[in-house]
Design a protein around this motif. Sequence first.
Motif, PDB file in Angstrom:
ATOM      1  N   GLU A 148       0.849  -1.189   0.000  1.00 21.15           N
ATOM      2  CA  GLU A 148       0.000   0.000   0.000  1.00 21.15           C
ATOM      3  C   GLU A 148       0.884   1.237   0.000  1.00 21.15           C
ATOM      4  OE1 GLU A 148      -3.791   0.415   2.326  1.00 21.15           O
ATOM      5  OE2 GLU A 148      -2.576   1.878   3.429  1.00 21.15           O
ATOM      6  N   ILE A 149       0.508   2.221  -0.807  1.00 19.97           N
ATOM      7  CA  ILE A 149       1.211   3.505  -0.873  1.00 19.97           C
ATOM      8  C   ILE A 149       0.269   4.590  -0.369  1.00 19.97           C
ATOM      9  CG2 ILE A 149       2.052   5.304  -2.441  1.00 19.97           C
ATOM     10  CD1 ILE A 149       3.281   3.126  -4.144  1.00 19.97           C
ATOM     11  N   GLN A 150       0.770   5.453   0.504  1.00 16.59           N
ATOM     12  CA  GLN A 150       0.061   6.659   0.929  1.00 16.59           C
ATOM     13  C   GLN A 150       0.930   7.862   0.594  1.00 16.59           C
ATOM     14  OE1 GLN A 150      -1.045   6.464   5.065  1.00 16.59           O
ATOM     15  NE2 GLN A 150      -1.825   4.369   4.902  1.00 16.59           N
ATOM     16  N   MET A 151       0.321   8.852  -0.033  1.00 14.55           N
ATOM     17  CA  MET A 151       1.063  10.057  -0.397  1.00 14.55           C
ATOM     18  C   MET A 151       0.222  11.273  -0.056  1.00 14.55           C
ATOM     19  SD  MET A 151       2.873  10.991  -4.043  1.00 14.55           S
ATOM     20  CE  MET A 151       1.326  11.137  -4.952  1.00 14.55           C
ATOM     21  N   HIS A 152       0.869  12.283   0.504  1.00 15.88           N
ATOM     22  CA  HIS A 152       0.164  13.512   0.894  1.00 15.88           C
ATOM     23  C   HIS A 152       1.068  14.704   0.616  1.00 15.88           C
ATOM     24  CE1 HIS A 152      -2.712  15.824   3.476  1.00 15.88           C
ATOM     25  NE2 HIS A 152      -1.650  16.614   3.580  1.00 15.88           N
ATOM     26  N   ASN A 153       0.615  15.603  -0.252  1.00 13.30           N
ATOM     27  CA  ASN A 153       1.316  16.867  -0.484  1.00 13.30           C
ATOM     28  C   ASN A 153       0.317  17.888  -0.999  1.00 13.30           C
ATOM     29  OD1 ASN A 153       1.058  16.502  -3.364  1.00 13.30           O
ATOM     30  ND2 ASN A 153       2.867  15.163  -3.294  1.00 13.30           N
ATOM     31  N   HIS A 154       0.780  19.068  -1.398  1.00 14.98           N
ATOM     32  CA  HIS A 154      -0.163  20.111  -1.804  1.00 14.98           C
ATOM     33  C   HIS A 154      -0.805  19.816  -3.157  1.00 14.98           C
ATOM     34  CE1 HIS A 154       3.458  21.244  -4.036  1.00 14.98           C
ATOM     35  NE2 HIS A 154       2.691  22.021  -4.793  1.00 14.98           N
TER      36      HIS A 154
END
Length: 291
Positions: A48-54
Amino acid sequence: MTFDFTKIRKTSSSFELRTWDPEGVIFYGDTNPQEDWFVLGLRDGRPEIQMHNHLAQLTVGAGPRLDDGKWHQLVPTLDGCLRRENWLDQQAQTSVSALTSSLRSCAAESQPGTFFPPGTRAEFSLQDIPQPHAEPWAFSLDLGLQLAAGSGHLLALGTPENPPWLSLQLQDQKVVLSSASGPQLDLPLVLGPPLQLKLGESGAVLSQRPKKEILALPLLDPASLLNLWVQPQGRLFLGALPGEASSASFCLDGLWAQGQKLDMDRALSRSQNIWTHSCPQSLGNDTDGTH
């Protein structure tokens, strides 16, 4: 591990993973814990990949379970076709990898399935596929042939070091079942209906519907066949055997062991130019793009 981003000259990473743990974090990185972070982990044994940015906030999970205690490299191959490519700056390209230069052309039209070009092979460990029934001892394989041409092996049971104990070959528009003990049986090649190979203590039976033609091959030494499942080197071979000059090419719409469909991506090893999830509509020379 801590990395200085100003010194990074490479944008990819690779590693192998071994775990029995179905859940946890493999890799976490951030430039700002509150605003910009990335996580690679396992959930229920799957990546599983989680990514958070603007720009984006996403969570994606996919792929086979990896919590089996075996080594896995997290770079799965994709069977697909590309066309109308325009890669970055062509003038800046300095080299082409050996793998890229050896890629086969795509078919103009394709369909779901698995395509074995001439000379290609795949191996499954018999310990990694559904096991035979115990009482009475029985094992079945179903092979769905969509297209076939040339001569050579379709599948075999045996070990890498020795001649196959039992094999199914394509010869002159016939399917030939033979064993190490010598006898063989021929069945006219009919595309479409699955070929079913049933093994038991009394022998091997090859049949195909709707004609329901049945060919029985007595096994002189059934104990040797049973031993294949109890030794680590027991293999199910698909396509050309090692050292074989095979001209056979074929498409499968499925391969089932004990009624369970085998996933070509889970093979112990396979040729890189096997099309794992697609087949050409015909075995002609019409091409379109790069595979």
